[in-house]
Write a protein that holds these residues in place. Structure first.
Motif, short mmCIF file in Angstrom:
data_model
loop_
_atom_site.label_atom_id
_atom_site.label_comp_id
_atom_site.label_asym_id
_atom_site.label_seq_id
_atom_site.Cartn_x
_atom_site.Cartn_y
_atom_site.Cartn_z
N PRO A 1 0.82 -1.22 0.00
CA PRO A 1 0.00 0.00 0.00
C PRO A 1 0.85 1.27 0.00
CG PRO A 1 -0.59 -1.46 1.83
CD PRO A 1 0.61 -2.04 1.20
N PHE A 2 2.04 1.19 0.65
CA PHE A 2 2.92 2.36 0.68
C PHE A 2 3.46 2.66 -0.71
CE2 PHE A 2 7.17 4.25 1.26
CZ PHE A 2 6.75 5.46 1.79
N VAL A 3 3.86 1.62 -1.42
CA VAL A 3 4.40 1.81 -2.77
C VAL A 3 3.33 2.43 -3.67
CG1 VAL A 3 5.24 0.57 -4.81
CG2 VAL A 3 6.10 -0.04 -2.54
N GLN A 4 2.07 2.08 -3.43
CA GLN A 4 0.99 2.62 -4.26
C GLN A 4 0.78 4.12 -4.07
OE1 GLN A 4 -2.67 0.49 -4.52
NE2 GLN A 4 -1.63 -0.85 -5.95
N ILE A 5 1.04 4.64 -2.88
CA ILE A 5 0.83 6.07 -2.64
C ILE A 5 2.13 6.86 -2.80
CG2 ILE A 5 -1.16 5.75 -1.11
CD1 ILE A 5 0.80 6.45 1.25
N LEU A 6 3.24 6.17 -3.10
CA LEU A 6 4.53 6.82 -3.22
C LEU A 6 4.64 7.59 -4.53
CD1 LEU A 6 7.33 7.01 -1.75
CD2 LEU A 6 8.04 5.06 -3.13
N VAL B 1 0.97 10.55 -1.89
CA VAL B 1 -0.28 11.18 -2.32
C VAL B 1 -0.93 11.92 -1.14
CG1 VAL B 1 -2.58 10.75 -3.26
CG2 VAL B 1 -0.59 9.55 -4.21
N PRO B 2 -1.10 11.29 0.03
CA PRO B 2 -1.77 12.03 1.11
C PRO B 2 -0.87 13.02 1.85
CG PRO B 2 -1.33 9.78 1.81
CD PRO B 2 -0.95 9.86 0.36
N VAL B 3 0.45 12.77 1.91
CA VAL B 3 1.36 13.62 2.68
C VAL B 3 2.53 14.03 1.79
CG1 VAL B 3 2.82 13.75 4.74
CG2 VAL B 3 0.71 12.40 4.81
N LYS B 4 2.68 15.33 1.61
CA LYS B 4 3.64 15.84 0.63
C LYS B 4 5.09 15.57 1.04
CE LYS B 4 4.65 19.99 -2.07
NZ LYS B 4 4.69 19.31 -3.37
N SER B 5 5.39 15.71 2.34
CA SER B 5 6.75 15.41 2.82
C SER B 5 6.65 14.46 4.01
CB SER B 5 7.46 16.71 3.23
OG SER B 5 8.67 16.40 3.89
N GLN C 1 20.67 -11.44 2.09
CA GLN C 1 19.25 -11.13 2.23
C GLN C 1 18.99 -10.28 3.47
OE1 GLN C 1 17.27 -15.07 1.97
NE2 GLN C 1 16.44 -14.27 0.05
N VAL C 2 17.95 -9.48 3.39
CA VAL C 2 17.56 -8.65 4.52
C VAL C 2 16.79 -9.52 5.52
CG1 VAL C 2 16.19 -6.68 5.28
CG2 VAL C 2 17.45 -6.56 3.13
N THR C 3 17.38 -9.66 6.70
CA THR C 3 16.75 -10.51 7.73
C THR C 3 16.02 -9.67 8.78
OG1 THR C 3 18.82 -10.50 8.98
CG2 THR C 3 18.45 -12.35 7.47
N ARG C 4 16.40 -8.37 8.86
CA ARG C 4 15.87 -7.52 9.92
C ARG C 4 15.74 -6.13 9.34
NH1 ARG C 4 13.67 -5.96 13.78
NH2 ARG C 4 14.25 -5.94 15.99
N SER C 5 14.63 -5.51 9.61
CA SER C 5 14.41 -4.15 9.14
C SER C 5 13.73 -3.35 10.23
CB SER C 5 13.55 -4.19 7.87
OG SER C 5 13.00 -2.93 7.59
N ARG C 6 14.18 -2.15 10.39
CA ARG C 6 13.50 -1.22 11.31
C ARG C 6 13.14 0.00 10.49
NH1 ARG C 6 14.69 -2.27 16.87
NH2 ARG C 6 16.13 -4.02 17.08
N PHE C 7 11.92 0.42 10.64
CA PHE C 7 11.36 1.42 9.77
C PHE C 7 10.72 2.49 10.65
CE2 PHE C 7 8.08 2.35 6.35
CZ PHE C 7 9.00 2.83 5.43
N ILE C 8 11.15 3.73 10.48
CA ILE C 8 10.62 4.81 11.32
C ILE C 8 10.05 5.91 10.43
CG2 ILE C 8 11.19 6.55 13.07
CD1 ILE C 8 13.49 4.82 13.99
N PHE C 9 8.84 6.28 10.68
CA PHE C 9 8.27 7.49 10.08
C PHE C 9 7.17 7.98 11.01
CE2 PHE C 9 4.15 6.06 8.46
CZ PHE C 9 4.31 4.69 8.45
N ASP C 10 6.73 9.19 10.75
CA ASP C 10 5.71 9.80 11.60
C ASP C 10 4.34 9.48 11.02
OD1 ASP C 10 4.33 11.35 13.39
OD2 ASP C 10 4.81 13.26 12.40
N ARG C 11 3.54 8.71 11.77
CA ARG C 11 2.21 8.38 11.27
C ARG C 11 1.22 9.54 11.42
NH1 ARG C 11 0.66 3.04 14.40
NH2 ARG C 11 1.92 4.07 16.00
N ALA C 12 1.57 10.53 12.24
CA ALA C 12 0.61 11.60 12.57
C ALA C 12 0.04 12.29 11.32
CB ALA C 12 1.23 12.61 13.53
N PRO C 13 0.86 12.73 10.35
CA PRO C 13 0.26 13.41 9.19
C PRO C 13 -0.60 12.49 8.32
CG PRO C 13 2.64 13.18 8.91
CD PRO C 13 2.32 12.79 10.32
N PHE C 14 -0.28 11.19 8.32
CA PHE C 14 -1.12 10.24 7.57
C PHE C 14 -2.48 10.08 8.25
CE2 PHE C 14 3.14 9.25 6.13
CZ PHE C 14 2.96 9.07 4.77
#
Lengths: 96, 96
Positions: free
Chosen positions: A29-34, A58-62, A75-88
């Motif tokens: 879903p993220f790739v779709q709004i990117l 699409v919903p958040v400009k920055s 291969q990627v065995t571990r991923s940590r992903f940080i972003f601010d969900r508040a504007p979404f």
């Protein structure tokens, strides 16, 4: 998806995602709004990489994000992903 | 604060912070609720550093954050700070 380990563990703002199938469902879903992305910084060594980038969606400009991945056997065995969900969440409230 | 440039520009989830005084005012409340931090990864070169860490705070038990700083003349001139505000907003709603 060939570089994603079958048993990848990804910690994202909404919680832990386990396994390549769940990871794909999380990213799709993220790739779709990117709309675009601009790299801010990226560093790493043979096992770990950290990247920070600003995404335009699409919903958040920055929507800046940071990702830390651990690579094992190519291969990627571990991923940590940080972003601010508040504007979404705010955008979702506005559009209903 | 001696390593913070007087004209630092910091992009944080809530917006842009300009100047060392505003930066201190931005960091002070966070330091007050900070209970601990565990480094996830840190990389850099002579000009740029990126760190990802998990912070434990009073309202939110696990609040991962990432920071990218630009250093010029021994001082931080630019900082980008990413964390998820959603759990802090949720905690604030719960405590009123």
């Amino acid at each position: 998806m060939s570089y994603i380990a079958d048993d990848i563990i990804c910690d994202a703002p909404a919680g832990r995602i386990e396994g390549a199938a769940a990871y794909r469902d999380f990213m799709a879903p993220f790739v779709q709004i990117l709309a675009g992305a601009e790299l801010i910084a990226a560093f790493g060594d043979e096992h770990t990489a950290v990247a920070m980038y600003d995404t335009e969606t699409v919903p958040v400009k920055s929507a800046p994000a940071a990702e830390c991945v651990t690579v094992d056997g190519g291969q990627v065995t571990r991923s940590r992903f940080i972003f601010d969900r508040a504007p979404f969440e705010a955008a979702r409230r506005e559009t209903g």
